[in-house]
Design a protein around this motif. Sequence first.
Motif, short mmCIF file in Angstrom:
data_model
loop_
_atom_site.label_atom_id
_atom_site.label_comp_id
_atom_site.label_asym_id
_atom_site.label_seq_id
_atom_site.Cartn_x
_atom_site.Cartn_y
_atom_site.Cartn_z
N ILE A 30 41.81 -25.77 69.12
CA ILE A 30 40.78 -25.69 67.81
C ILE A 30 40.70 -24.36 67.54
CG2 ILE A 30 39.42 -27.49 69.03
CD1 ILE A 30 37.60 -25.32 70.17
N PRO A 31 40.03 -24.02 66.38
CA PRO A 31 39.97 -22.68 65.74
C PRO A 31 39.13 -21.88 66.73
CG PRO A 31 39.88 -24.36 64.10
CD PRO A 31 40.10 -25.23 65.19
N MET A 48 34.99 -30.70 81.41
CA MET A 48 35.99 -31.72 81.90
C MET A 48 36.40 -32.32 80.37
SD MET A 48 35.54 -32.45 85.18
CE MET A 48 35.78 -34.48 84.96
N VAL A 49 37.76 -32.49 80.42
CA VAL A 49 38.58 -32.89 79.41
C VAL A 49 38.04 -34.72 79.12
CG1 VAL A 49 41.03 -34.00 78.64
CG2 VAL A 49 40.79 -31.76 79.84
N GLN A 50 38.00 -34.89 78.15
CA GLN A 50 37.29 -36.22 77.76
C GLN A 50 38.27 -37.10 77.28
OE1 GLN A 50 33.69 -36.63 78.00
NE2 GLN A 50 34.41 -34.81 79.11
N ARG A 51 39.19 -36.69 76.37
CA ARG A 51 40.57 -37.61 75.86
C ARG A 51 41.53 -36.70 75.48
NH1 ARG A 51 37.00 -35.99 72.66
NH2 ARG A 51 35.48 -37.49 73.04
N GLU A 52 42.81 -37.31 75.15
CA GLU A 52 43.71 -36.49 74.66
C GLU A 52 43.33 -36.27 73.29
OE1 GLU A 52 48.46 -37.26 73.65
OE2 GLU A 52 47.52 -37.95 75.42
N ASN A 61 37.11 -35.10 67.99
CA ASN A 61 38.23 -35.57 68.28
C ASN A 61 39.31 -34.42 68.88
OD1 ASN A 61 38.85 -34.14 65.65
ND2 ASN A 61 40.56 -35.58 65.34
N ASP A 62 38.48 -33.41 69.42
CA ASP A 62 39.32 -32.38 70.35
C ASP A 62 39.15 -33.06 71.63
OD1 ASP A 62 37.00 -31.29 71.73
OD2 ASP A 62 36.57 -30.09 69.90
N SER A 63 39.89 -32.47 72.48
CA SER A 63 39.97 -33.02 73.94
C SER A 63 38.88 -32.91 74.66
CB SER A 63 41.06 -32.17 74.77
OG SER A 63 42.43 -32.50 74.08
N TYR A 64 37.79 -31.78 74.54
CA TYR A 64 36.72 -31.73 75.31
C TYR A 64 35.16 -32.24 74.59
CZ TYR A 64 39.79 -28.61 78.05
OH TYR A 64 40.95 -28.32 78.92
N PHE A 65 35.40 -32.49 73.35
CA PHE A 65 33.95 -32.77 72.82
C PHE A 65 33.36 -34.04 73.54
CE2 PHE A 65 30.96 -34.20 69.51
CZ PHE A 65 30.58 -33.10 68.88
N PRO A 66 32.07 -33.98 73.69
CA PRO A 66 31.27 -32.90 73.26
C PRO A 66 30.86 -31.98 74.42
CG PRO A 66 29.89 -35.03 74.19
CD PRO A 66 31.39 -35.34 74.48
N GLU A 67 31.91 -31.81 75.73
CA GLU A 67 31.80 -31.03 76.58
C GLU A 67 32.14 -29.51 76.05
OE1 GLU A 67 31.33 -31.22 79.97
OE2 GLU A 67 30.34 -33.05 79.43
#
Length: 122
Positions: free
Chosen positions: A19-20, A97-101, A86-92
Motif C-alpha cells: 500500500i502507499p 493479522m492477514v485477512q486475505r491475499e 482489498n489490501d491484505s490486512y484491511f480492516p486490521e
Amino acid sequence: MSLIWANDLIKIEVHESEIPWLKIFTHIAHKEFSDASNEERVEIFRVLDIIERDMLIFFKPTKINIASFGNYLPHLHWHIMARFENDSYFPEPMWGMVQREGSYNIENMSEFIDSLKKILKQ
C-alpha cells in the motif's frame, strides 16, 4: 526505506509495502512527541496534513491510517498509510493479522511522490 524529502527539522521516507505508506521522522532522535521542539511538532503536523490530503486525492483510499508507536524504534516517527478494502490486512492494522491475499496494486507511486514534493516545496 528511501528518503523522498527533507528539511532542517524532519524527513519523509517511503516504507516498502503493498500500500502507499510514508513515514515522517525528526532528524533528532526524540523518544516521545513531547520531547520534540515546538517547531518540530508543528512541522510534523503540517507535513502529515499535506501527505494525508494528497493521498486522499491521488489514491482515493477507503481510509487513511496514521500511527506513531516507536516501540521497536524509539525515534519519533509517524506512519501515514492509504488503506483499501482489498489490501491484505484491511480492516486490521498493517501490523495485524492477514485477512486475505491482497489484490490492491499500487499504481503511479513515483507520480504521487513527485506531486507531493511539489506541494512540499511551496
